[in-house]
Scaffold this motif. Structure first.
Motif, PDB file in Angstrom:
ATOM      1  N   PRO A 222       0.832  -1.208   0.000  1.00 60.04           N
ATOM      2  CA  PRO A 222       0.000   0.000   0.000  1.00 60.04           C
ATOM      3  C   PRO A 222       0.866   1.256   0.000  1.00 60.04           C
ATOM      4  N   PRO A 223       0.494   2.278  -0.774  1.00 59.00           N
ATOM      5  CA  PRO A 223       1.333   3.473  -0.926  1.00 59.00           C
ATOM      6  C   PRO A 223       1.376   4.368   0.313  1.00 59.00           C
ATOM      7  N   VAL A 224       0.352   4.311   1.134  1.00 63.28           N
ATOM      8  CA  VAL A 224       0.315   5.102   2.366  1.00 63.28           C
ATOM      9  C   VAL A 224      -0.267   4.231   3.482  1.00 63.28           C
TER      10      VAL A 224
ATOM     11  N   THR B 116      -8.756   5.894  -0.406  1.00 59.59           N
ATOM     12  CA  THR B 116      -7.595   6.688  -0.005  1.00 59.59           C
ATOM     13  C   THR B 116      -6.307   6.072  -0.555  1.00 59.59           C
ATOM     14  N   LEU B 117      -6.194   4.748  -0.446  1.00 60.31           N
ATOM     15  CA  LEU B 117      -5.015   4.050  -0.949  1.00 60.31           C
ATOM     16  C   LEU B 117      -4.893   4.189  -2.467  1.00 60.31           C
ATOM     17  N   MET B 118      -6.002   4.051  -3.169  1.00 64.38           N
ATOM     18  CA  MET B 118      -5.968   4.161  -4.625  1.00 64.38           C
ATOM     19  C   MET B 118      -5.623   5.583  -5.057  1.00 64.38           C
ATOM     20  N   GLY B 119      -6.141   6.562  -4.323  1.00 73.56           N
ATOM     21  CA  GLY B 119      -5.820   7.954  -4.630  1.00 73.56           C
ATOM     22  C   GLY B 119      -4.333   8.216  -4.500  1.00 73.56           C
TER      23      GLY B 119
ATOM     24  N   SER C 100     -11.065  -1.571  -7.287  1.00 73.66           N
ATOM     25  CA  SER C 100     -11.384  -0.172  -6.988  1.00 73.66           C
ATOM     26  C   SER C 100     -12.783   0.195  -7.464  1.00 73.66           C
ATOM     27  N   ARG C 101     -13.136  -0.232  -8.685  1.00 71.47           N
ATOM     28  CA  ARG C 101     -14.484   0.043  -9.207  1.00 71.47           C
ATOM     29  C   ARG C 101     -15.549  -0.646  -8.369  1.00 71.47           C
TER      30      ARG C 101
END
Length: 231
Positions: free
Chosen positions: A42-44, A146-149, A71-72
């Motif tokens: 995960p990026p964050v 939030t993670l996808m953003g 995500s969709r």
């Protein structure tokens, strides 16, 4: 509505306790194997039990190359929660039998309307049901977004107002913040408007770890404190 279908098929609904081991089990399952690409991480960091599940789901989706599909699916789920206000109360009510959980998962899957060839979402919903944590699903949808953003290089700005803002005002705020130091080079600003009548008026703007509280309720609280300290 989804809540009505779930309620009709399940007379006894609730959320029994979750064992910590079960939560860790799913997270451990979804961790990248040794030597696997680090981009599955995960990026964050997101917090809370829903954040733990969202992070594990992100890793599982990244490993199966199904991030966009998942995500969709979660975005559709999030919209369902917004439209069907009874759904969350059903998922968190006192008693869920094994049968109830299977039926709920089946109904939620129908509402997603996304073809998930990797079965990542199906497996995840099954894990939540098995661990008695369907009640965290709404939070997982929010944390996964939030993670996808973050993965897409988006910087999220939440604007909370007492009543819905005109699009013109939202665009003006977006343009002003886009040029500020809070949006790094190569980043894209994502504006999330929220409505909370309890702030009485004004705005609360949140971006990154910074909060600018210009709400009427905050001003009243400061005034009350000043009066108390003075008197």
């Amino acid at each position: 509505m989804l809540a009505s279908r779930v309620a009709a098929r399940s007379a006894r609904v609730a959320a029994p306790r979750l064992s910590i081991a079960a939560t860790r089990g799913y997270a451990e399952q979804s961790k990248p194997a040794a030597g696997q690409s680090a981009n599955t991480k995960p990026p964050v960091q997101v917090f809370g039990l829903d954040g733990t599940y969202a992070s594990a789901l992100y890793t599982a989706a990244a490993k199966s190359n199904s991030l966009d599909t998942v995500s969709r699916a979660l975005e559709n789920m999030s919209n369902t929660f917004k439209k069907d206000t009874r759904l969350q109360s059903i998922l968190t009510a006192p008693t869920l039998s094994i049968d109830d959980k299977k039926q709920i998962v089946a109904e939620i899957q129908k509402s997603i309307n996304v073809q998930d060839k990797s079965n990542t979402v199906q497996n995840f919903l099954g894990t939540l049901a098995e661990n008695n944590r369907l009640g965290v699903l709404e939070g997982v949808c929010e944390k996964f977004a939030t993670l996808m953003g973050a993965a897409r290089g988006e910087v999220e700005m939440t604007i909370t107002s007492a009543a819905p803002l005109e699009q013109k005002v939202v665009r003006q705020l977006e343009q002003a913040v886009s040029k500020s130091q809070y949006v790094g080079q190569g980043k894209k600003l994502k504006v999330v408007p929220k409505v909370n009548p309890e702030i009485r008026g004004g705005l609360i703007v949140e971006i990154g770890d910074r909060t600018i509280d210009l709400s009427v309720s905050a001003k009243m609280a400061r005034m009350n404190k000043l009066l108390q300290d003075t008197l």
